[in-house]
Design a protein around this motif. Structure first.
Motif, PDB file in Angstrom:
ATOM      1  N   GLY A   1      20.393 -29.160  15.693  1.00  0.00           N
ATOM      2  CA  GLY A   1      19.173 -29.910  15.414  1.00  0.00           C
ATOM      3  C   GLY A   1      18.474 -30.358  16.679  1.00  0.00           C
ATOM      4  O   GLY A   1      17.239 -30.316  16.774  1.00  0.00           O
ATOM      5  N   ILE A   2      19.240 -30.765  17.674  1.00  0.00           N
ATOM      6  CA  ILE A   2      18.656 -31.174  18.954  1.00  0.00           C
ATOM      7  C   ILE A   2      17.961 -29.986  19.613  1.00  0.00           C
ATOM      8  O   ILE A   2      16.857 -30.114  20.155  1.00  0.00           O
ATOM      9  CB  ILE A   2      19.742 -31.768  19.869  1.00  0.00           C
ATOM     10  CG1 ILE A   2      20.205 -33.113  19.308  1.00  0.00           C
ATOM     11  CG2 ILE A   2      19.223 -31.944  21.297  1.00  0.00           C
ATOM     12  CD1 ILE A   2      21.401 -33.710  20.031  1.00  0.00           C
ATOM     13  N   ASP A   3      18.584 -28.815  19.551  1.00  0.00           N
ATOM     14  CA  ASP A   3      17.967 -27.611  20.122  1.00  0.00           C
ATOM     15  C   ASP A   3      16.663 -27.269  19.403  1.00  0.00           C
ATOM     16  O   ASP A   3      15.677 -26.876  20.038  1.00  0.00           O
ATOM     17  CB  ASP A   3      18.933 -26.430  20.040  1.00  0.00           C
ATOM     18  CG  ASP A   3      20.090 -26.547  21.018  1.00  0.00           C
ATOM     19  OD1 ASP A   3      19.958 -27.309  21.994  1.00  0.00           O
ATOM     20  OD2 ASP A   3      21.128 -25.896  20.806  1.00  0.00           O
TER      21      ASP A   3
ATOM     22  N   ARG B   1      14.035 -29.553  20.598  1.00  0.00           N
ATOM     23  CA  ARG B   1      13.676 -29.281  21.987  1.00  0.00           C
ATOM     24  C   ARG B   1      12.571 -28.237  22.085  1.00  0.00           C
ATOM     25  O   ARG B   1      11.735 -28.287  22.990  1.00  0.00           O
ATOM     26  CB  ARG B   1      14.909 -28.825  22.769  1.00  0.00           C
ATOM     27  CG  ARG B   1      14.667 -28.639  24.256  1.00  0.00           C
ATOM     28  CD  ARG B   1      15.929 -28.182  24.965  1.00  0.00           C
ATOM     29  NE  ARG B   1      16.938 -29.232  24.969  1.00  0.00           N
ATOM     30  CZ  ARG B   1      18.125 -29.139  24.380  1.00  0.00           C
ATOM     31  NH1 ARG B   1      18.443 -28.041  23.712  1.00  0.00           N
ATOM     32  NH2 ARG B   1      18.990 -30.115  24.445  1.00  0.00           N
ATOM     33  N   VAL B   2      12.559 -27.279  21.151  1.00  0.00           N
ATOM     34  CA  VAL B   2      11.536 -26.230  21.178  1.00  0.00           C
ATOM     35  C   VAL B   2      10.400 -26.522  20.205  1.00  0.00           C
ATOM     36  O   VAL B   2       9.565 -25.661  19.935  1.00  0.00           O
ATOM     37  CB  VAL B   2      12.154 -24.842  20.898  1.00  0.00           C
ATOM     38  CG1 VAL B   2      13.153 -24.483  21.974  1.00  0.00           C
ATOM     39  CG2 VAL B   2      12.812 -24.791  19.517  1.00  0.00           C
ATOM     40  N   GLY B   3      10.355 -27.759  19.649  1.00  0.00           N
ATOM     41  CA  GLY B   3       9.225 -28.160  18.824  1.00  0.00           C
ATOM     42  C   GLY B   3       9.314 -27.802  17.363  1.00  0.00           C
ATOM     43  O   GLY B   3       8.320 -27.938  16.636  1.00  0.00           O
TER      44      GLY B   3
ATOM     45  N   ALA C   1      14.303 -29.352  12.392  1.00  0.00           N
ATOM     46  CA  ALA C   1      15.220 -30.285  13.043  1.00  0.00           C
ATOM     47  C   ALA C   1      15.409 -31.543  12.197  1.00  0.00           C
ATOM     48  O   ALA C   1      16.533 -32.042  12.040  1.00  0.00           O
ATOM     49  CB  ALA C   1      14.697 -30.643  14.430  1.00  0.00           C
ATOM     50  N   TYR C   2      14.304 -32.056  11.636  1.00  0.00           N
ATOM     51  CA  TYR C   2      14.396 -33.263  10.809  1.00  0.00           C
ATOM     52  C   TYR C   2      15.260 -33.008   9.578  1.00  0.00           C
ATOM     53  O   TYR C   2      16.146 -33.824   9.241  1.00  0.00           O
ATOM     54  CB  TYR C   2      12.998 -33.716  10.390  1.00  0.00           C
ATOM     55  CG  TYR C   2      13.028 -34.857   9.393  1.00  0.00           C
ATOM     56  CD1 TYR C   2      13.376 -36.143   9.783  1.00  0.00           C
ATOM     57  CD2 TYR C   2      12.733 -34.626   8.049  1.00  0.00           C
ATOM     58  CE1 TYR C   2      13.433 -37.182   8.867  1.00  0.00           C
ATOM     59  CE2 TYR C   2      12.784 -35.660   7.119  1.00  0.00           C
ATOM     60  CZ  TYR C   2      13.130 -36.935   7.538  1.00  0.00           C
ATOM     61  OH  TYR C   2      13.190 -37.957   6.631  1.00  0.00           O
ATOM     62  N   ASP C   3      15.022 -31.899   8.906  1.00  0.00           N
ATOM     63  CA  ASP C   3      15.809 -31.586   7.711  1.00  0.00           C
ATOM     64  C   ASP C   3      17.297 -31.469   8.054  1.00  0.00           C
ATOM     65  O   ASP C   3      18.168 -31.941   7.297  1.00  0.00           O
ATOM     66  CB  ASP C   3      15.316 -30.284   7.076  1.00  0.00           C
ATOM     67  CG  ASP C   3      13.940 -30.432   6.440  1.00  0.00           C
ATOM     68  OD1 ASP C   3      13.516 -31.578   6.203  1.00  0.00           O
ATOM     69  OD2 ASP C   3      13.290 -29.396   6.187  1.00  0.00           O
TER      70      ASP C   3
ATOM     71  N   ALA D   1      14.797 -39.846  13.366  1.00  0.00           N
ATOM     72  CA  ALA D   1      13.630 -40.665  13.705  1.00  0.00           C
ATOM     73  C   ALA D   1      12.826 -40.016  14.822  1.00  0.00           C
ATOM     74  O   ALA D   1      11.584 -40.014  14.800  1.00  0.00           O
ATOM     75  CB  ALA D   1      14.089 -42.070  14.119  1.00  0.00           C
ATOM     76  N   TYR D   2      13.526 -39.444  15.803  1.00  0.00           N
ATOM     77  CA  TYR D   2      12.846 -38.759  16.905  1.00  0.00           C
ATOM     78  C   TYR D   2      11.982 -37.612  16.366  1.00  0.00           C
ATOM     79  O   TYR D   2      10.842 -37.407  16.806  1.00  0.00           O
ATOM     80  CB  TYR D   2      13.889 -38.225  17.883  1.00  0.00           C
ATOM     81  CG  TYR D   2      13.341 -37.749  19.203  1.00  0.00           C
ATOM     82  CD1 TYR D   2      13.155 -38.627  20.259  1.00  0.00           C
ATOM     83  CD2 TYR D   2      13.032 -36.409  19.403  1.00  0.00           C
ATOM     84  CE1 TYR D   2      12.658 -38.191  21.478  1.00  0.00           C
ATOM     85  CE2 TYR D   2      12.552 -35.961  20.620  1.00  0.00           C
ATOM     86  CZ  TYR D   2      12.361 -36.855  21.655  1.00  0.00           C
ATOM     87  OH  TYR D   2      11.866 -36.414  22.861  1.00  0.00           O
TER      88      TYR D   2
END
Length: 744
Positions: free
Chosen positions: A378-380, A383-385, A390-392, A420-421
């Motif tokens: 998810g962080i990756d 990182r690429v938008g 990522a949120y899901d 949240a990010y």
């Protein structure tokens, strides 16, 4: 010295080359043959017009090109592909200066590079594999260049060691963008049977290039990159089978031998990345070069790099070139910046403090490791938008961690924090603020109020408050977090300085410009001392110092600061990088404010050209530059041109952003200004009235921008001799101003 491209074979470099003095187009004097390949030759040459040394690649069409009809098609395709190559502006891509045709030979003029291509590097090492730090460094630079070119919609199609040059200073450049497709047109293809095999070099071709029905996109380049990295890591390409057809079948059908089978000391994560890149199906590979770059950065942080030493993380007090520079992004205006406080601490053990049900039943074996891997994925993605995905993913991992470890376990809270990010990235700032507040309060209770993770959540909550325009609340939160940071980690810790930078930014938005400037100067000095004068965070703060000087109308001082920042970014990132162009925009603002509009006009003409080339004509930053260009045209009295520019920008903004967007209304107001200066007051009044009504609808009747527009209307009415109506408007504005400033 090396040319912008190296063929697979070097020219003999004997007397024939030394005596050669062909002059192309009366400008480029060919001196020495330095490369020869299937598509033509590369010459060291002199551009006699500019007195600079260049490389000239001469492409010789195959026999079929003698047909006049085919020749015309080929020439047009060559011009199209050469324009594409010439438009690329990135430190990792060879610069194309010029192109054309001379005596039936197509030519490209490129920068002359001081270095060796990777094929030569491997041959020089007698095919011994490269050291791991060198492989990671080269891979990271190539991935960065591919991320840029793929974002422009450009696929290389023939990435191989011979097309990647490592300069004497360690920088890496990719050559021959657009040339692979051009080579197919000319006739120098790698086809083996006449049909069914697309352009490419067999050892580095993707499976989809081998079959005629395969669709080739940017992921084909990533497969080729995997082949290159495999060869750098082992000394041989993945399917080095001798027979060309066997090589192609290997790419299509065979599983490559893991690199660690022949080189056990390779990092496991590097092997995994290479094998992921070599997946047969494009959907099974990393989906973009930015993702590859992110994995390489994580790998470099763990294994050391030639730039930062062997320890994890960046070396303190060094300039860190070029690793950190490739991540420098600040946007076009001075801004509060987001800290990225990702929890990297060891996974917490399950205890009764967080989960009684986990103690009673316990998660199934391996579940925590699986969840940690999904969390990292998810962080990756973020990182690429890829904010939505990522949120899901973070939300799903948070729910699973809640079930396995407990609602208040640090790992569960870490997933909530990342969710949240992502909400902020999705523009759902209010929801992000609520989630950050929850995480911060819970961490304060579980971990303690001064724990770094607690302070990270509070910092992000303050950032969200600023995005929502709640600057007073943001100020209070930043101030409390800063005090805790100073108390726990010291005044010069990077996290402390990040918080202090954002506090300075927020002070500026509260109108406390002098305090903001003093604090920003302190942060810039501290970051220079701790991180180095050319570190991106130092430059971001110096950018903010320039912005605050401008807000104080100290334009000459602001200009000096911006020019210093621009000089560093030009040297490190290149003149066409978005962050360099962002500083150029601010330099133009300063020049205009200092009455040096002719200089500003020239700057903005160049900036518009660069922004259009790199981001497109409808990009927000391109339009900002065009707006500033129009303003300076007006300052110089070129009102017809200024009016035309304002109309064009307003039309694009209305189409892209909507008719009541603030930027659209700013452009429309500029149309009215131009009409007024041309004496066309009736037309100006219509536009001013439209802008004032729209601002009143969106911002309210007492907003300063609305009042400015009503004043514009009144002045127009006076020019038209309608003084009574003008006075009514002036009275309305005065009445609204007496109500005092509005909280928005």
């Amino acid at each position: 010295m090396a040319a912008g491209h190296h063929g697979n074979h070097q020219g003999p470099g004997g007397a024939e080359e030394a005596e050669h003095s062909t002059l192309i187009q009366g400008r480029y004097r060919l001196h020495e043959l330095i490369g020869r390949g299937g598509m033509g030759e590369v010459w060291r040459a002199l551009d006699e017009s500019l007195g600079r040394r260049v490389a000239v690649k001469c492409l010789k069409p195959a026999g079929q090109a003698r047909d006049a009809g085919f020749t015309r098609i080929l020439q047009e395709r060559f011009r199209r592909e050469a324009r594409v190559a010439a438009a690329l502006q990135h430190r990792g891509v060879t610069v194309v200066h010029d192109f054309g045709e001379h005596d039936g030979v197509l030519y490209l003029v490129m920068e002359l590079l001081d270095g060796r291509n990777l094929l030569q590097v491997l041959d020089d090492a007698r095919r011994h594999p490269l050291p791991v730090p060198d492989i990671i460094d080269i891979a990271e630079q190539v991935a960065d260049a591919l991320a840029y070119t793929h974002a422009q919609g450009i696929v290389h199609r023939d990435l191989k060691p011979a097309n990647i040059i490592r300069l004497s200073d360690g920088a890496v450049k990719i050559c021959d963008f657009g040339i692979a497709r051009l080579g197919h047109d000319i006739g120098f293809t790698s086809r083996l049977t006449g049909t069914g095999v697309a352009m490419g070099t067999p050892h580095y071709m993707s499976p989809e290039q081998i079959g005629a029905s395969g669709e080739v996109d940017h992921r084909s380049d990533l497969y080729s990159l995997g082949c290159v990295l495999y060869e750098l890591a082992t000394g041989a390409p993945p399917f080095d089978l001798g027979d060309t057809w066997a090589i192609l079948v290997g790419h299509r059908d065979n599983v490559p031998e893991p690199p660690r089978a022949t080189r056990p000391e390779l990092p496991v994560d590097l092997e995994r990345l290479i094998l992921d890149l070599l997946a047969k199906a494009p959907d099974d590979r990393p989906q973009d070069a930015a993702d590859v770059g992110g994995r390489l950065k994580a790998l470099r942080a763990g294994t050391g790099s030639p730039h930062t030493g062997a320890g994890p993380g960046p070396a303190r007090g060094t300039a860190e070139l070029p690793g950190w520079a490739r991540q420098l992004t600040t946007g076009s205006a001075a801004a509060s910046t987001r800290s990225r406080h990702t929890v990297n601490a060891p996974r917490h053990e399950l205890t009764g403090a967080w989960s009684t049900r986990a103690l009673q039943a316990g998660p199934r074996p391996g579940v925590l490791t699986e969840l940690a891997d999904r969390h990292a994925e998810g962080i990756d993605l973020a990182r690429v938008g890829n904010w939505r995905q990522a949120y899901d993913l973070h939300t799903a991992v948070a729910a699973a961690r809640d079930h396995a470890q407990g609602t208040e376990h640090p790992d569960t809270l870490a997933s909530r924090y990342e969710a949240a990010y992502c909400l902020t990235g999705l523009g759902r700032t209010e929801e992000a603020l609520q989630l950050y507040a929850y995480v911060g309060e819970t961490r304060a209770r579980v971990l303690g109020p001064d724990h770094p993770d607690t302070l990270a959540a509070r910092h992000e909550a303050a950032y969200a408050l600023g995005l929502l325009g709640r600057h007073l609340e943001a100020h209070q939160e930043y101030a409390e977090v800063l005090a805790a940071r100073v108390r726990t980690t010291g005044p010069d810790h990077p996290d402390t300085l990040q918080c202090k930078h954002n506090l300075a930014f927020n002070l500026g938005r509260l109108g406390r410009t002098a305090e903001a400037h003093t604090m920003a100067v302190e942060v810039a000095e501290a970051r220079t001392r701790v991180l180095g004068a050319e570190h991106p965070q130092t430059l971001v703060t110096r950018f903010e110092v320039g912005h605050l000087l401008g807000a104080s109308r100290r334009w000459a001082e602001a200009l000096d600061v911006y020019r210093d920042v621009a000089a560093v970014r030009t040297r490190v990132l290149g003149p066409g990088h978005p962050d360099t162009l962002a500083v150029d925009y601010e330099i133009g603002i300063c020049l205009g404010r200092l009455g040096r509009s002719a200089e500003a006009l020239t700057l903005y003409e160049n900036l518009v050209e660069a922004r259009t080339r790199t981001a497109g004509s409808t990009d927000a930053e391109t339009l900002r530059a065009r707006h500033a260009l129009g303003v300076n045209l007006g300052r110089l009295g070129h009102w017809e041109r200024a009016l035309a520019e304002a109309r064009d920008v307003a039309a694009v903004r209305e189409r892209v952003l909507g008719h009541v967007h603030p930027d659209t209304l700013v452009s429309k107001r500029e149309i009215a200004v131009g009409l007024g200066w041309l004496g066309r007051w009736s037309g100006a009044l219509t536009v001013y009235h439209e802008v004032a009504d729209a601002r009143e609808q969106v911002l309210g009747p007492a907003h300063p921008d609305t009042l400015t527009s009503r004043n514009d209307e009144a002045q127009c009415l006076e020019q038209l001799g309608r003084s009574a109506e003008a006075q009514i408007l002036y009275d309305r504005v005065a009445a609204q101003q007496q109500n005092g400033p509005q909280r928005l």
